[in-house]
Design an enzyme around this catalytic site. Structure first.
Site, PDB file in Angstrom:
ATOM      1  N   GLY A 106      -9.381  -0.193  44.184  1.00 18.80           N
ATOM      2  CA  GLY A 106     -10.781  -0.533  43.878  1.00 18.80           C
ATOM      3  C   GLY A 106     -10.851  -1.822  43.072  1.00 18.80           C
ATOM      4  CG  ASP A 151      -0.871   5.757  38.555  1.00 19.02           C
ATOM      5  OD1 ASP A 151      -0.289   5.378  37.524  1.00 19.02           O
ATOM      6  OD2 ASP A 151      -0.462   6.701  39.271  1.00 19.02           O
ATOM      7  CG  ASP A 206     -11.572   5.031  37.603  1.00 21.85           C
ATOM      8  OD1 ASP A 206     -12.793   4.839  37.560  1.00 21.85           O
ATOM      9  OD2 ASP A 206     -10.985   5.441  38.619  1.00 21.85           O
ATOM     10  NE  ARG A 262     -11.073   8.832  44.039  1.00 21.60           N
ATOM     11  CZ  ARG A 262     -11.221   7.979  45.047  1.00 21.60           C
ATOM     12  NH1 ARG A 262     -11.804   8.382  46.153  1.00 21.60           N
ATOM     13  NH2 ARG A 262     -10.783   6.736  44.961  1.00 21.60           N
ATOM     14  CB  THR A 319      -8.723   0.711  37.748  1.00 25.36           C
ATOM     15  OG1 THR A 319      -9.630   1.825  37.786  1.00 25.36           O
ATOM     16  CG2 THR A 319      -7.618   1.051  36.774  1.00 25.36           C
ATOM     17  NE  ARG A 358      -8.630   3.046  46.876  1.00 27.23           N
ATOM     18  CZ  ARG A 358      -9.892   2.839  46.456  1.00 27.23           C
ATOM     19  NH1 ARG A 358     -10.852   2.667  47.339  1.00 27.23           N
ATOM     20  NH2 ARG A 358     -10.178   2.827  45.171  1.00 27.23           N
ATOM     21  CG  ASP A 377      -7.306   5.762  36.161  1.00 30.40           C
ATOM     22  OD1 ASP A 377      -7.026   4.550  36.107  1.00 30.40           O
ATOM     23  OD2 ASP A 377      -7.465   6.373  37.226  1.00 30.40           O
TER      24      ASP A 377
HETATM   25  O1  F6P Z   1     -10.638   3.679  41.195  1.00 31.82           O
HETATM   26  C1  F6P Z   1     -11.882   3.266  40.775  1.00 31.82           C
HETATM   27  C2  F6P Z   1     -12.972   4.009  41.441  1.00 31.82           C
HETATM   28  O2  F6P Z   1     -14.092   3.312  41.041  1.00 31.82           O
HETATM   29  C3  F6P Z   1     -13.144   5.489  41.182  1.00 31.82           C
HETATM   30  O3  F6P Z   1     -13.727   5.808  39.972  1.00 31.82           O
HETATM   31  C4  F6P Z   1     -13.973   5.899  42.363  1.00 31.82           C
HETATM   32  O4  F6P Z   1     -13.874   7.256  42.637  1.00 31.82           O
HETATM   33  C5  F6P Z   1     -13.359   5.100  43.448  1.00 31.82           C
HETATM   34  O5  F6P Z   1     -12.886   3.917  42.846  1.00 31.82           O
HETATM   35  C6  F6P Z   1     -14.264   4.819  44.601  1.00 31.82           C
HETATM   36  O6  F6P Z   1     -13.717   3.829  45.380  1.00 31.82           O
HETATM   37  P1  F6P Z   1     -14.170   3.385  46.825  1.00 31.82           P
HETATM   38  O7  F6P Z   1     -15.571   3.819  47.030  1.00 31.82           O
HETATM   39  O8  F6P Z   1     -13.998   1.933  46.824  1.00 31.82           O
HETATM   40  O9  F6P Z   1     -13.240   4.065  47.767  1.00 31.82           O
END
Ligand code: F6P
Length: 332
Positions: free
Chosen positions: A15, A107, A131, A175, A129, A76, A133
């Protein structure tokens, strides 16, 4: 240690997060300043597999420090999870004469970098990120910007919740991690904060909390919830909207739901994100230029530092329960 002339590739993965561009800019300029050549890989690991690579010059990274997102694009890649995908990526790095790679991401992106490190590439990971995290680091690039975006949105929603004496259920990203909800919850004085790290009881943690704070004078209520809460197997509700309906029915308080979504991921990075990203980008290229690979950058005790990649990825994330209790103790 001597600086060696080498070609350093750089990609962003997973992301996007505000501040990634500042990191790219700093890495490119730091590398070029040490007589390295810099190669940008577009679309993360998928671009590495497909050979989407271009040389970056000093001016390639002009005018991006203030921009959200990532000018290298991100993706991804399922293909990279296969051995064949990794081998294609390695062949492309070699074809471009690059034996070093900077990966900006979370991660999962670092685990990809570790796979390349085990196959001989010198890697440095930069945590990016929204997050926040990544276990080994106190901070990840993008978190501050996202948190401030959430705060701005919650403040707006509070105005209307206050005017109508309603309950506002606001879903934020995360998430598997509730750091964004918790920090924004503290900063906005949310009545309740729900995070994936902690199971919650609808009656005690929501209804009784609303009833109690109402009995001592509260007239509107903000419930901040991480998206991950509804992905938990044992979650009683499948969505924020479903939970809102249950709150309205049980409490008799008109309730509205807002899912903030991807607005949290964009926007111009804050000063904090620009500065930490710049420090990290600069250090990443410095490490690789001086032949120090297989590092993950982190913030520890408030300072940017570098850690061994295996050690960094072995760290386990700890949720700040004390901070959570504090937030609940003062949001009355
Ligand atoms: O990893 C960051 C994040 O924003 C999460 O909090 C979220 O669940 C996810 O990416 C959503 O990513 P995408 O909609 O780009 O798949």
């Amino acid at each position: 240690m001597n600086e060696t002339t080498r070609k350093i590739a750089i990609l962003s993965s997973g992301g996007d997060a505000p501040g990634m561009n500042a990191a790219i800019r700093a890495a490119v300029r730091s590398g070029l300043g040490r007589d390295c050549k810099m190669v940008g890989v577009l679309h993360g690991y998928q671009g590495l597999i497909e050979g989407e690579m271009q040389e970056l010059e000093l001016r390639s990274v002009s005018d991006i420090i203030h921009r959200g997102g990532t000018t290298l694009y991100t993706a991804r890649s399922d293909e990279f999870l296969t051995e064949e995908g990794k081998q294609k990526a390695l062949r492309n790095l070699k074809a471009h004469g690059a034996d070093a790679l900077i990966v900006i991401g979370g991660d999962g992106s670092f685990r990809g970098a570790l796979e390349l490190a085990r196959r001989g590439v010198k890697v440095v990971g930069i945590p990016g990120t929204i997050d926040n995290d990544i276990a080994c680091s106190e901070y990840t690039i993008g978190f501050d910007t996202a948190m401030n975006t959430v705060i701005e949105m919650v403040d707006r929603l509070r105005d209307t919740a206050q005017s109508h004496e309603r309950c506002s259920v606001i879903e934020v990203m995360g998430r598997r991690c509730g750091n964004l909800a918790l920090s924004a919850g503290i900063a906005t004085g949310a009545t309740a904060v729900l995070v994936p790290e902690m199971a919650f009881d609808f009656e005690t943690d929501i209804l009784e909390r609303i009833a109690y704070t109402r009995s001592i004078g509260k007239r509107h209520f903000i419930i901040l919830v991480s998206e991950g809460v509804f992905k938990e197997e044992n979650s009683r509700f499948s969505s924020s909207a479903e939970m809102s309906a249950a709150i309205a029915e049980a409490s008799g308080i008109a309730t509205r739901t807002t899912v903030l979504g991807h607005v949290q991921r964009g926007g111009s990075p804050t000063a904090k994100d620009r500065i930490i990203a710049s420090e990290m980008g600069y250090l990443a290229a410095e490490l690789l230029a001086t032949d120090r690979g297989n590092r993950i950058l982190a913030v520890r005790d408030g300072k940017v530092c570098d850690l061994d990649v295996e050690e960094a990825l072995a760290a386990e994330r700890e949720f700040d329960y004390a901070l959570y209790r504090m937030s609940q103790g003062i949001s009355l």
